[in-house]
Scaffold this active site. Structure first.
Site, PDB file in Angstrom:
ATOM      1  N   GLY A   1      24.321   8.672 -23.228  1.00  0.00           N
ATOM      2  CA  GLY A   1      23.797   7.458 -22.586  1.00  0.00           C
ATOM      3  C   GLY A   1      23.585   7.557 -21.085  1.00  0.00           C
ATOM      4  CB  THR A   2      23.704  10.317 -18.549  1.00  0.00           C
ATOM      5  OG1 THR A   2      23.032  11.209 -19.414  1.00  0.00           O
ATOM      6  CG2 THR A   2      25.163  10.685 -18.510  1.00  0.00           C
ATOM      7  N   GLY A   3      21.073   8.827 -19.461  1.00  0.00           N
ATOM      8  CA  GLY A   3      19.688   8.446 -19.137  1.00  0.00           C
ATOM      9  C   GLY A   3      19.514   6.934 -19.196  1.00  0.00           C
ATOM     10  CB  CYS A   4      20.890   4.394 -21.541  1.00  0.00           C
ATOM     11  SG  CYS A   4      20.376   5.229 -23.054  1.00  0.00           S
TER      12      CYS A   4
ATOM     13  CB  THR B   1      26.801  13.622 -20.745  1.00  0.00           C
ATOM     14  OG1 THR B   1      26.653  14.369 -21.970  1.00  0.00           O
ATOM     15  CG2 THR B   1      27.632  14.424 -19.767  1.00  0.00           C
TER      16      THR B   1
ATOM     17  CE  LYS C   1      16.367  11.379 -17.300  1.00  0.00           C
ATOM     18  NZ  LYS C   1      16.700  10.335 -18.301  1.00  0.00           N
TER      19      LYS C   1
HETATM   20  O1  PXL Z   1      20.247   8.560 -25.019  1.00  0.00           O
HETATM   21  C1  PXL Z   1      19.137   8.296 -25.816  1.00  0.00           C
HETATM   22  C2  PXL Z   1      19.394   7.149 -26.728  1.00  0.00           C
HETATM   23  C3  PXL Z   1      18.850   5.925 -26.428  1.00  0.00           C
HETATM   24  N1  PXL Z   1      19.051   4.839 -27.199  1.00  0.00           N
HETATM   25  C4  PXL Z   1      19.782   4.907 -28.312  1.00  0.00           C
HETATM   26  C5  PXL Z   1      20.370   6.099 -28.678  1.00  0.00           C
HETATM   27  C6  PXL Z   1      20.168   7.259 -27.877  1.00  0.00           C
HETATM   28  C7  PXL Z   1      20.799   8.515 -28.244  1.00  0.00           C
HETATM   29  O2  PXL Z   1      21.510   8.630 -29.200  1.00  0.00           O
HETATM   30  O3  PXL Z   1      21.116   6.150 -29.769  1.00  0.00           O
HETATM   31  C8  PXL Z   1      19.986   3.684 -29.139  1.00  0.00           C
END
Ligand code: PXL
Length: 265
Positions: A211-214, A209, A176
């Site tokens: 949590g975008t990867g999540c 932005t 990404k």
């Molecule tokens: O975005 C990465 C991430 C994944 N999961 C949890 C997070 C974070 C970033 O803060 O808190 C629970």
């Protein structure tokens, strides 16, 4: 009636609901799926950062995964925050019994606000135990640099590193480009066939932005669970993330809010 696509997300809880399990469940639900969850860590955070966090014990992580896999017709699994080497190994072991279920690995190492979740020993375990089982790995530039030991300064570098990781782990890689400079984001998809496809999007003027990867990795898993092949699942997830980022732009949070995969009035 078609059966509902079920996804298992193995990730951390974010009390502010911007990233982690809450973002995953929201994205999977918005895409018409049913999200089962194995919580790997609990974070106390809001839109301004992580205040405290604790890992869930590896045996309790494994018990959640095994309870879900024993019952639900899981069509795809994704992993996010894994809080250490023992947790990584427990996840790999629990998934080993279901080798055919597609696995999306988002190699979360830390939060943008600076909290490190996965130490070097955990990275080693990820490389050795989980990535060889992955269908697709979705690192950002800093994560890809840590996983490959190579530095990325340009888009050609990004393609080289994505190819190296794909060869090393025998999986597809979506590298990404959101951390790179420039007015456009370039994500590089390398498939196991060696085929390369660049996915482009304009850089949106938003600080929301988190949590975008999540959202992206959960959306890929949701696509796979509904039977899409990998490339169309990635393309659909990429489009869904753009929509979510646009929707998140107008949120009122004071800090960094999430890409918001939901319509509201
Ligand atoms: O975005 C990465 C991430 C994944 N999961 C949890 C997070 C974070 C970033 O803060 O808190 C629970």
């Amino acid at each position: 009636m078609k059966p509902i696509p079920c996804v298992l997300t193995i990730a951390g809880s974010d009390s502010g609901a911007g990233a982690g399990i809450q973002a995953d469940a929201r994205a999977i639900g918005a895409l018409g799926g049913y999200a089962c969850t194995a919580i790997t860590a609990v974070t106390a955070q809001n839109s301004r950062g992580v205040r405290a966090w604790r890992p869930v014990t590896p045996d309790l992580i494994a018990a959640q995964i095994e309870a879900v896999l024993a019952d639900f017709p899981i069509g795809a699994v994704k992993t996010g925050l894994l809080p250490g080497a023992t947790a990584v190994r427990a996840v790999a072991k629990s998934l080993a019994r279901k080798p055919k279920i597609p696995l999306v690995v988002d190699p979360v190492i830390g939060s943008t606000s600076g909290t490190r979740f996965l130490p070097d020993s955990g990275l080693k375990a990820l490389r050795e135990e989980l990535l060889p089982r992955a269908t697709i790995l979705t690192p950002n530039w800093p994560e890809a640099e840590l996983l490959s030991g190579m530095s990325i300064r340009s888009l050609p570098d990004a393609e080289t590193v994505a190819r190296v990781l794909a060869m090393e782990f025998g999986c597809a890689v979506l590298l990404k480009g959101g951390h790179a400079p420039g007015g456009e984001c370039h994500d590089c998809l390398v498939l196991t066939t060696g085929r390369v496809r660049w996915l482009m999007s304009p850089r949106l003027a938003t600080r929301h932005t988190h949590g975008t990867g999540c959202v992206l990795s959960a959306a890929i898993a949701a696509g796979l669970a509904r039977g899409l092949k990998l490339e169309p699942a990635v393309v659909a997830a990429h489009a869904f993330l753009q929509q979510s980022l646009r929707a998140g732009q107008s949120l009122p949070w004071r800090g960094r809010g999430p890409a918001f995969a939901q319509v509201w009035s």
